[in-house]
Write an enzyme that holds these catalytic residues in place. Structure first.
Site, PDB file in Angstrom:
ATOM      1  N   SER A  82     -43.012  82.585  19.893  1.00  0.00           N
ATOM      2  CA  SER A  82     -42.017  83.117  18.968  1.00  0.00           C
ATOM      3  C   SER A  82     -41.201  84.211  19.657  1.00  0.00           C
ATOM      4  O   SER A  82     -41.725  84.912  20.523  1.00  0.00           O
ATOM      5  CB  SER A  82     -42.761  83.689  17.757  1.00  0.00           C
ATOM      6  OG  SER A  82     -41.899  83.856  16.659  1.00  0.00           O
ATOM      7  N   PRO A  83     -39.938  84.355  19.279  1.00  0.00           N
ATOM      8  CA  PRO A  83     -39.144  85.419  19.921  1.00  0.00           C
ATOM      9  C   PRO A  83     -39.739  86.799  19.685  1.00  0.00           C
ATOM     10  O   PRO A  83     -40.115  87.130  18.554  1.00  0.00           O
ATOM     11  CB  PRO A  83     -37.768  85.297  19.252  1.00  0.00           C
ATOM     12  CG  PRO A  83     -37.967  84.458  18.040  1.00  0.00           C
ATOM     13  CD  PRO A  83     -39.167  83.612  18.294  1.00  0.00           C
ATOM     14  N   CYS A  85     -38.971  90.869  20.772  1.00  0.00           N
ATOM     15  CA  CYS A  85     -38.210  91.913  21.460  1.00  0.00           C
ATOM     16  C   CYS A  85     -39.121  92.691  22.395  1.00  0.00           C
ATOM     17  O   CYS A  85     -40.216  93.085  22.008  1.00  0.00           O
ATOM     18  CB  CYS A  85     -37.627  92.900  20.455  1.00  0.00           C
ATOM     19  SG  CYS A  85     -36.247  92.247  19.532  1.00  0.00           S
ATOM     20  N   ALA A 106     -34.790  88.272  20.419  1.00  0.00           N
ATOM     21  CA  ALA A 106     -33.502  88.502  19.774  1.00  0.00           C
ATOM     22  C   ALA A 106     -32.549  89.080  20.814  1.00  0.00           C
ATOM     23  O   ALA A 106     -32.801  90.148  21.375  1.00  0.00           O
ATOM     24  CB  ALA A 106     -33.671  89.476  18.618  1.00  0.00           C
ATOM     25  N   GLN A 128     -32.807  83.277  21.127  1.00  0.00           N
ATOM     26  CA  GLN A 128     -32.489  83.656  19.752  1.00  0.00           C
ATOM     27  C   GLN A 128     -31.284  84.601  19.796  1.00  0.00           C
ATOM     28  O   GLN A 128     -31.384  85.699  20.338  1.00  0.00           O
ATOM     29  CB  GLN A 128     -33.680  84.362  19.100  1.00  0.00           C
ATOM     30  CG  GLN A 128     -33.447  84.648  17.632  1.00  0.00           C
ATOM     31  CD  GLN A 128     -34.552  85.492  17.012  1.00  0.00           C
ATOM     32  OE1 GLN A 128     -34.898  86.548  17.541  1.00  0.00           O
ATOM     33  NE2 GLN A 128     -35.090  85.042  15.903  1.00  0.00           N
ATOM     34  N   TYR A 171     -31.599  91.407   9.490  1.00  0.00           N
ATOM     35  CA  TYR A 171     -30.504  91.611  10.435  1.00  0.00           C
ATOM     36  C   TYR A 171     -29.229  90.974   9.866  1.00  0.00           C
ATOM     37  O   TYR A 171     -29.230  90.386   8.794  1.00  0.00           O
ATOM     38  CB  TYR A 171     -30.908  91.092  11.824  1.00  0.00           C
ATOM     39  CG  TYR A 171     -32.135  91.833  12.329  1.00  0.00           C
ATOM     40  CD1 TYR A 171     -32.088  93.225  12.487  1.00  0.00           C
ATOM     41  CD2 TYR A 171     -33.338  91.178  12.561  1.00  0.00           C
ATOM     42  CE1 TYR A 171     -33.205  93.938  12.893  1.00  0.00           C
ATOM     43  CE2 TYR A 171     -34.465  91.888  12.973  1.00  0.00           C
ATOM     44  CZ  TYR A 171     -34.395  93.263  13.133  1.00  0.00           C
ATOM     45  OH  TYR A 171     -35.491  93.981  13.525  1.00  0.00           O
ATOM     46  N   LEU A 227     -49.223  84.890  11.561  1.00  0.00           N
ATOM     47  CA  LEU A 227     -50.680  84.963  11.484  1.00  0.00           C
ATOM     48  C   LEU A 227     -51.352  83.608  11.658  1.00  0.00           C
ATOM     49  O   LEU A 227     -52.250  83.246  10.902  1.00  0.00           O
ATOM     50  CB  LEU A 227     -51.092  85.627  10.169  1.00  0.00           C
ATOM     51  CG  LEU A 227     -50.779  87.135  10.096  1.00  0.00           C
ATOM     52  CD1 LEU A 227     -51.051  87.672   8.697  1.00  0.00           C
ATOM     53  CD2 LEU A 227     -51.588  87.906  11.130  1.00  0.00           C
ATOM     54  N   ARG A 270     -47.995  87.418  18.127  1.00  0.00           N
ATOM     55  CA  ARG A 270     -48.955  88.413  18.609  1.00  0.00           C
ATOM     56  C   ARG A 270     -50.155  87.792  19.313  1.00  0.00           C
ATOM     57  O   ARG A 270     -50.675  88.348  20.286  1.00  0.00           O
ATOM     58  CB  ARG A 270     -49.382  89.325  17.454  1.00  0.00           C
ATOM     59  CG  ARG A 270     -48.261  90.284  17.060  1.00  0.00           C
ATOM     60  CD  ARG A 270     -48.478  90.888  15.709  1.00  0.00           C
ATOM     61  NE  ARG A 270     -48.392  89.889  14.642  1.00  0.00           N
ATOM     62  CZ  ARG A 270     -48.496  90.169  13.358  1.00  0.00           C
ATOM     63  NH1 ARG A 270     -48.714  91.406  12.973  1.00  0.00           N
ATOM     64  NH2 ARG A 270     -48.392  89.216  12.461  1.00  0.00           N
TER      65      ARG A 270
HETATM   66  C1  LIG Z   1     -43.425  92.761  19.719  1.00  0.00           C
HETATM   67  C2  LIG Z   1     -42.766  91.886  18.692  1.00  0.00           C
HETATM   68  C3  LIG Z   1     -41.395  91.666  18.775  1.00  0.00           C
HETATM   69  C4  LIG Z   1     -40.761  90.813  17.861  1.00  0.00           C
HETATM   70  N1  LIG Z   1     -39.430  90.515  18.021  1.00  0.00           N
HETATM   71  C5  LIG Z   1     -38.863  89.540  17.270  1.00  0.00           C
HETATM   72  C6  LIG Z   1     -37.571  89.037  17.580  1.00  0.00           C
HETATM   73  O1  LIG Z   1     -36.944  89.404  18.570  1.00  0.00           O
HETATM   74  N2  LIG Z   1     -37.060  88.098  16.752  1.00  0.00           N
HETATM   75  C7  LIG Z   1     -37.750  87.614  15.679  1.00  0.00           C
HETATM   76  O2  LIG Z   1     -37.230  86.775  14.947  1.00  0.00           O
HETATM   77  N3  LIG Z   1     -38.998  88.041  15.396  1.00  0.00           N
HETATM   78  C8  LIG Z   1     -39.561  88.964  16.176  1.00  0.00           C
HETATM   79  N4  LIG Z   1     -40.870  89.329  15.955  1.00  0.00           N
HETATM   80  C9  LIG Z   1     -41.623  88.614  14.916  1.00  0.00           C
HETATM   81  C10 LIG Z   1     -42.385  87.452  15.536  1.00  0.00           C
HETATM   82  O3  LIG Z   1     -41.505  86.512  16.141  1.00  0.00           O
HETATM   83  C11 LIG Z   1     -43.234  86.734  14.465  1.00  0.00           C
HETATM   84  O4  LIG Z   1     -42.376  86.161  13.531  1.00  0.00           O
HETATM   85  C12 LIG Z   1     -44.221  87.679  13.790  1.00  0.00           C
HETATM   86  O5  LIG Z   1     -44.849  88.536  14.723  1.00  0.00           O
HETATM   87  C13 LIG Z   1     -45.297  86.895  13.023  1.00  0.00           C
HETATM   88  O6  LIG Z   1     -46.001  86.050  13.889  1.00  0.00           O
HETATM   89  P1  LIG Z   1     -47.486  86.399  14.461  1.00  0.00           P
HETATM   90  O7  LIG Z   1     -48.372  86.644  13.269  1.00  0.00           O
HETATM   91  O8  LIG Z   1     -47.890  85.185  15.263  1.00  0.00           O
HETATM   92  O9  LIG Z   1     -47.366  87.628  15.311  1.00  0.00           O
HETATM   93  C14 LIG Z   1     -41.513  90.204  16.826  1.00  0.00           C
HETATM   94  C15 LIG Z   1     -42.878  90.473  16.733  1.00  0.00           C
HETATM   95  C16 LIG Z   1     -43.515  91.272  17.660  1.00  0.00           C
HETATM   96  C17 LIG Z   1     -45.004  91.482  17.549  1.00  0.00           C
END
Ligand SMILES: Cc1cc2nc3c(=O)[nH]c(=O)nc-3n(C[C@H](O)[C@H](O)[C@H](O)COP(=O)(O)O)c2cc1C
Length: 356
Positions: free
Chosen positions: A22-23, A25, A57, A99, A182, A301, A324
């Protein structure tokens, strides 16, 4: 039967499996330019077996960065450092995605490790823009300037130019970031968007900015390559954007040439609280997929291989995105294949063969 390790073909692109990074930052660019950190961060995850790597992003304009450290693609100087990363990602057998984003009223913030609050202009921040002059709240208390029609047209041109540069940089998968509070999502939200012109009010008006931007990007992004949109499919608050609206919008985006909806939620309302159970977006993804008849990716999650596999087998999503858990284990896809007893096992990089 379709499963987590079955390849997925959309247009001319085939993912070797249905696992995407997943994207995320990294807030580690200087003036938007990618560097060795991004090469290593994305490269190691491509080597770890994911089918799709979506870069963070990436701002289409300097004022669209969340923080001064955000990635950018508003100038030609951004292209080659990204192309270098993409060559490596492809050499590992993964598909590189990007993204494209504009942070709207949440822009001009400090990096997370510096507290995430809005930065005053004298402290390295900048003026922000949004559909309406309403601050997000909490530490993000800057009041944005309500966008004029000229601003709207300019940002749309920025998205188009960014899509063209993305192609030059070698990306094969493009995602528009219309989630998490955003800019593109701010227009969708009846809470953030209080405009009284053609871009606010009714569902048709609130979705106009995203629909027009999608159409303009689709016109320059090759027909043969996937175009996707990340949506916050609910804002989790009374009076906010809903899953029902997301389904209708997904149908319209499909007609405009969008190939997949990346299902997320929230981020648009300071006080809103989302559930935090494993796979909490899965029912939302299932609804969008079934009711709009469009492919989906789901995120949130999802940490266990058997869970991810079941989501795909049950037809609740076409791609599972890991954020994560991928930070905790960049080799998650290789480990998942083992755990799921995939036969034949996907090959680890030859350099790692003695370890796998
Ligand atoms: C360090 C970090 C940076 C993130 N940056 C972005 C981002 O650039 N664009 C986006 O759509 N979501 C961003 N997210 C959200 C993740 O893409 C994801 O949707 C969210 O963490 C839930 O997924 P997970 O439970 O597998 O972590 C970010 C999450 C984390 C932890």
């Amino acid at each position: 039967m379709v499963h987590l390790f079955a390849p997925l073909t959309i247009k001319s692109i085939t993912l070797r499996n249905r696992i995407g990074v997943s994207p995320m930052c990294m807030y580690s660019s200087e003036d938007g330019v990618a560097n060795d950190w991004h090469l290593v961060h994305l490269g190691v995850r491509a080597a770890g077996g994911a089918g799709l790597i979506i870069a963070e992003a990436t701002a289409v304009a300097p004022e669209g960065r969340i923080t001064p450290g955000d990635a950018g693609i508003w100038a030609d100087k951004h292209v080659e450092p990204l192309a270098r990363i993409n060559r490596f990602v492809k050499a590992q057998g993964a598909v590189p995605g990007i993204q494209l984003a504009h942070a709207g009223r949440k822009a001009s913030a400090a990096r997370p490790w510096d507290g995430s609050a809005h930065l005053a202009n004298i402290a390295g921040g900048w003026d922000t823009i949004a559909p309406s002059a309403i601050a997000f709240g909490g530490g993000l208390d800057k009041v944005p300037r309500a966008m004029t029609r000229e601003d709207i047209a300019r940002v749309q041109r920025d998205f188009v130019a960014a899509a063209q540069r993305s192609l030059t940089a070698g990306y094969a998968w493009l995602e528009l970031h219309a989630a998490h509070g955003y800019l593109l999502q701010e227009f969708l939200s009846p809470l953030a968007n209080q405009r009284t012109d053609d871009y606010g009010g009714s569902f048709e008006n609130r979705t106009r900015f995203l629909r027009e931007t999608t159409e303009a990007v689709r016109a320059v992004w090759p027909e043969s390559l996937p175009l996707t949109v990340r949506l916050s499919t609910t804002e989790w608050v009374e009076g906010g954007w809903t899953i029902e609206e997301s389904v209708v919008l997904a149908r319209q985006l499909k007609v405009l040439g969008v190939d997949l909806i990346d299902v997320s939620s929230g981020g648009g309302v300071h006080a809103a609280r989302a559930p935090s159970t494993p796979g909490f977006h899965v029912p939302l993804s299932e609804r969008v997929r079934r009711e709009a008849g469009i492919a989906t990716a789901v995120v949130g999650l999802i940490t266990k291989p058997a869970h991810a596999d079941q989501i795909v087998r049950d037809g609740q999503a076409d791609v599972v995105l890991i954020a994560r858990e991928s930070l905790r284990d960049p080799n998650w896809p290789l480990r998942a294949a083992r755990e799921l007893k995939v036969d034949p096992l996907p090959a680890a990089p030859v350099q790692y063969a003695r370890g796998w």
